[in-house]
Design a protein around this motif. Structure first.
Motif, mmCIF file in Angstrom:
data_model
loop_
_atom_site.group_PDB
_atom_site.id
_atom_site.type_symbol
_atom_site.label_atom_id
_atom_site.label_comp_id
_atom_site.label_asym_id
_atom_site.label_seq_id
_atom_site.Cartn_x
_atom_site.Cartn_y
_atom_site.Cartn_z
ATOM 1 N N SER A 251 0.806 -1.218 0.000
ATOM 2 C CA SER A 251 0.000 0.000 0.000
ATOM 3 C C SER A 251 0.838 1.267 0.000
ATOM 4 N N MET A 252 2.172 1.130 0.023
ATOM 5 C CA MET A 252 3.039 2.303 0.053
ATOM 6 C C MET A 252 3.201 2.908 -1.333
ATOM 7 N N GLU A 253 3.476 4.219 -1.340
ATOM 8 C CA GLU A 253 3.721 4.931 -2.589
ATOM 9 C C GLU A 253 5.218 5.173 -2.725
ATOM 10 N N GLY A 254 5.760 4.967 -3.899
ATOM 11 C CA GLY A 254 7.178 5.240 -4.105
ATOM 12 C C GLY A 254 7.697 4.602 -5.359
ATOM 13 N N GLU A 255 8.907 4.985 -5.722
ATOM 14 C CA GLU A 255 9.504 4.504 -6.962
ATOM 15 C C GLU A 255 9.879 3.025 -6.899
ATOM 16 N N HIS A 256 10.254 2.523 -5.728
ATOM 17 C CA HIS A 256 10.767 1.159 -5.629
ATOM 18 C C HIS A 256 9.866 0.271 -4.787
ATOM 19 N N THR A 257 8.568 0.569 -4.739
ATOM 20 C CA THR A 257 7.635 -0.255 -3.986
ATOM 21 C C THR A 257 6.589 -0.824 -4.927
ATOM 22 N N THR A 258 5.989 -1.930 -4.494
ATOM 23 C CA THR A 258 4.951 -2.549 -5.318
ATOM 24 C C THR A 258 3.640 -1.804 -5.140
ATOM 25 N N ASN A 259 2.768 -1.990 -6.116
ATOM 26 C CA ASN A 259 1.478 -1.320 -6.083
ATOM 27 C C ASN A 259 0.359 -2.285 -6.415
ATOM 28 N N LEU A 260 -0.815 -2.006 -5.863
ATOM 29 C CA LEU A 260 -2.036 -2.701 -6.228
ATOM 30 C C LEU A 260 -2.908 -1.748 -7.032
ATOM 31 N N GLU A 261 -3.548 -2.267 -8.054
ATOM 32 C CA GLU A 261 -4.383 -1.425 -8.915
ATOM 33 C C GLU A 261 -5.632 -2.206 -9.287
ATOM 34 N N CYS A 288 2.621 -7.565 -14.817
ATOM 35 C CA CYS A 288 1.649 -7.499 -13.721
ATOM 36 C C CYS A 288 0.954 -8.850 -13.533
ATOM 37 N N THR A 289 0.525 -9.091 -12.315
ATOM 38 C CA THR A 289 -0.153 -10.349 -11.987
ATOM 39 C C THR A 289 -1.559 -10.048 -11.474
ATOM 40 N N ILE A 290 -2.542 -10.774 -11.998
ATOM 41 C CA ILE A 290 -3.923 -10.618 -11.525
ATOM 42 C C ILE A 290 -4.100 -11.463 -10.268
ATOM 43 N N ILE A 291 -4.400 -10.814 -9.153
ATOM 44 C CA ILE A 291 -4.526 -11.534 -7.879
ATOM 45 C C ILE A 291 -5.968 -11.544 -7.372
ATOM 46 N N GLY A 292 -6.859 -10.839 -8.068
ATOM 47 C CA GLY A 292 -8.240 -10.809 -7.614
ATOM 48 C C GLY A 292 -9.198 -10.437 -8.725
ATOM 49 N N TYR A 293 -10.439 -10.845 -8.567
ATOM 50 C CA TYR A 293 -11.476 -10.547 -9.551
ATOM 51 C C TYR A 293 -12.737 -10.113 -8.796
ATOM 52 N N ILE A 294 -13.333 -8.995 -9.236
ATOM 53 C CA ILE A 294 -14.543 -8.474 -8.597
ATOM 54 C C ILE A 294 -15.703 -8.637 -9.570
ATOM 55 N N GLU A 295 -16.666 -9.461 -9.203
ATOM 56 C CA GLU A 295 -17.821 -9.697 -10.060
ATOM 57 C C GLU A 295 -18.744 -8.478 -10.059
ATOM 58 N N PRO A 296 -19.636 -8.360 -11.055
ATOM 59 C CA PRO A 296 -20.538 -7.200 -11.123
ATOM 60 C C PRO A 296 -21.400 -7.020 -9.873
ATOM 61 N N ASN A 297 -21.714 -8.124 -9.178
ATOM 62 C CA ASN A 297 -22.542 -8.031 -7.971
ATOM 63 C C ASN A 297 -21.722 -7.675 -6.727
ATOM 64 N N GLY A 320 1.700 -5.232 -9.138
ATOM 65 C CA GLY A 320 2.902 -4.984 -9.938
ATOM 66 C C GLY A 320 3.736 -3.860 -9.373
ATOM 67 N N ARG A 321 4.972 -3.783 -9.796
ATOM 68 C CA ARG A 321 5.823 -2.668 -9.412
ATOM 69 C C ARG A 321 5.361 -1.412 -10.149
ATOM 70 N N PRO A 322 5.749 -0.234 -9.672
ATOM 71 C CA PRO A 322 5.283 1.003 -10.319
ATOM 72 C C PRO A 322 5.532 1.042 -11.818
ATOM 73 N N GLU A 323 6.709 0.585 -12.256
ATOM 74 C CA GLU A 323 7.000 0.627 -13.700
ATOM 75 C C GLU A 323 6.115 -0.348 -14.471
ATOM 76 N N LEU A 328 1.261 -1.094 -17.945
ATOM 77 C CA LEU A 328 -0.114 -1.555 -18.120
ATOM 78 C C LEU A 328 -1.022 -0.397 -18.531
ATOM 79 N N ASN A 329 -0.898 0.726 -17.819
ATOM 80 C CA ASN A 329 -1.736 1.885 -18.118
ATOM 81 C C ASN A 329 -1.472 2.434 -19.519
ATOM 82 N N GLU A 330 -0.196 2.452 -19.904
ATOM 83 C CA GLU A 330 0.160 2.974 -21.236
ATOM 84 C C GLU A 330 -0.307 2.022 -22.342
ATOM 85 N N MET A 331 -0.140 0.728 -22.123
ATOM 86 C CA MET A 331 -0.489 -0.243 -23.157
ATOM 87 C C MET A 331 -1.983 -0.256 -23.453
ATOM 88 N N PHE A 332 -2.793 -0.135 -22.400
ATOM 89 C CA PHE A 332 -4.251 -0.201 -22.586
ATOM 90 C C PHE A 332 -4.913 1.164 -22.455
#
Length: 336
Positions: A251-261, A288-297, A320-323, A328-332
């Motif tokens: 959950s930390m913000e920074g250049e060398h930390t992992t992020n959840l999105e 990036c790795t998909i670790i969770g899925y949220i259904e419409p309900n 995934g890491r910040p980079e 991911l954001n740039e590609m899609f």
């Protein structure tokens, strides 16, 4: 502009002090007055009240008094004009600032309203700022607003007032965070906000366990108890320290930390055909790795299978890491 006026005020004060000092020393040494009489003569001279002199003045003292009167009138007039201009300009600046804030609020939509800028409200605002989420803080303490207004958009007023919430754009907002220190005040905010916007997602702070149910009944979607979370977190650091430390780093913000999105499936389906998680192939494409899925309900699936069929209006949770997240954001073309 405020700095310029302050420098002028300091100059005016310095000139007035200089006039008084010159007057006291002048009457002390030119007219041979004692210090008290010299001070008295200086005050009645620069104030032009017209009281009688302590004793008759000689020619030198009269010339000095005349010069002192002229210079004091000029300097005190300058001081009065500077102070008046400062007060008027300050009022004008306040009006301009309020008008600017009003225009900014009118341009907000799908934003977050944070009620209260205490410890929890400040933490919420910092996280929203980190994620570039538009938000406004409703705060009634003027001192707090003046201290942080350069970095945060504030609305001065009581969050329990419906008119204040309306001015903060509650009818156009997507979220409201009730972070006031008192549970009763948070309940009033929740009730008011729910009446003004039925679709608003409301998150409220609570101090007592008994308040949690009342806030949920009042219309809050989520109720957070910071004290309980803090206690649980500290206990978990004793029982499972490595796991909790790892989760903290996520959950930390920074250049060398992992992020959840979290990413909506529509962000992918508009560009690639994806019937299942395997079709996305995010691990190979972005790292990036998909670790969770949220259904419409709203149902959460942890560590979903690759063949899980994707549904409209669902979301995936990506690790995934910040980079890697940026890739991911740039590609899609996902808005960060």
């Amino acid at each position: 502009m405020i700095r310029l006026f302050r420098s002028k005020i300091y100059l005016a004060i310095a000139l007035m002090v200089a006039v008084l000092t010159v007057g006291v020393f002048g009457f002390r040494f030119i007219s041979n007055y004692n210090w008290l009489d010299a001070f008295y003569m200086t005050i009645i001279t620069v104030s032009t009240v017209g009281f009688a002199e302590v004793r008759p003045l000689d020619a030198h003292a009269k010339i000095f008094t005349a010069l002192l009167i002229v210079s004091s009138v000029i300097i005190f007039s300058f001081a009065i004009s500077v102070i008046t201009e400062y007060i008027l300009s300050r009022n004008s600046l306040q009006l301009l600032k309020k008008k600017k804030v009003k225009n900014q609020i009118q341009n907000l939509s799908n934003h977050v309203i944070v009620c209260g800028y205490g410890r929890n409200g400040m933490q919420a605002a910092e996280r929203l700022k980190a994620y570039k989420q538009p938000f406004i803080v409703v705060e009634r303490e003027k001192e707090i607003i003046e201290k942080y207004e350069d970095s945060v958009l504030f609305m001065e007023g009581d969050a329990n007032d419906d008119n204040v919430l309306i001015e903060a754009g509650v009818e156009r907002a997507s979220y409201l965070i009730a972070a006031l220190p008192d549970d009763a005040e948070n309940l009033f905010v929740v009730l008011s906000a729910r009446q003004l916007n039925k679709s608003l997602f409301i998150i409220s702070r609570a101090s007592k366990v008994t308040s949690q149910k009342k806030l949920l009944l009042g219309g809050a979607n989520k109720v957070i108890m910071p004290d309980k979370i803090g206690g649980d977190h500290m206990a978990s650091l004793v029982v499972i320290p490595d796991l909790i430390t790892f989760m903290d780093k996520l959950s930390m913000e920074g250049e060398h930390t992992t992020n959840l999105e979290e990413v909506a499936i529509e962000d992918f389906s508009d560009q690639v055909e994806c019937n299942s998680l395997r079709d996305l192939d995010l691990r190979r494409k972005t790292g990036c790795t998909i670790i969770g899925y949220i259904e419409p309900n709203g149902n959460y699936i942890i560590n979903p299978e690759a063949d899980l069929p994707l549904q409209p209006n669902s979301k995936v949770i990506v690790l995934g890491r910040p980079e890697q997240i940026r890739k991911l954001n740039e590609m899609f073309h996902i808005r960060a």
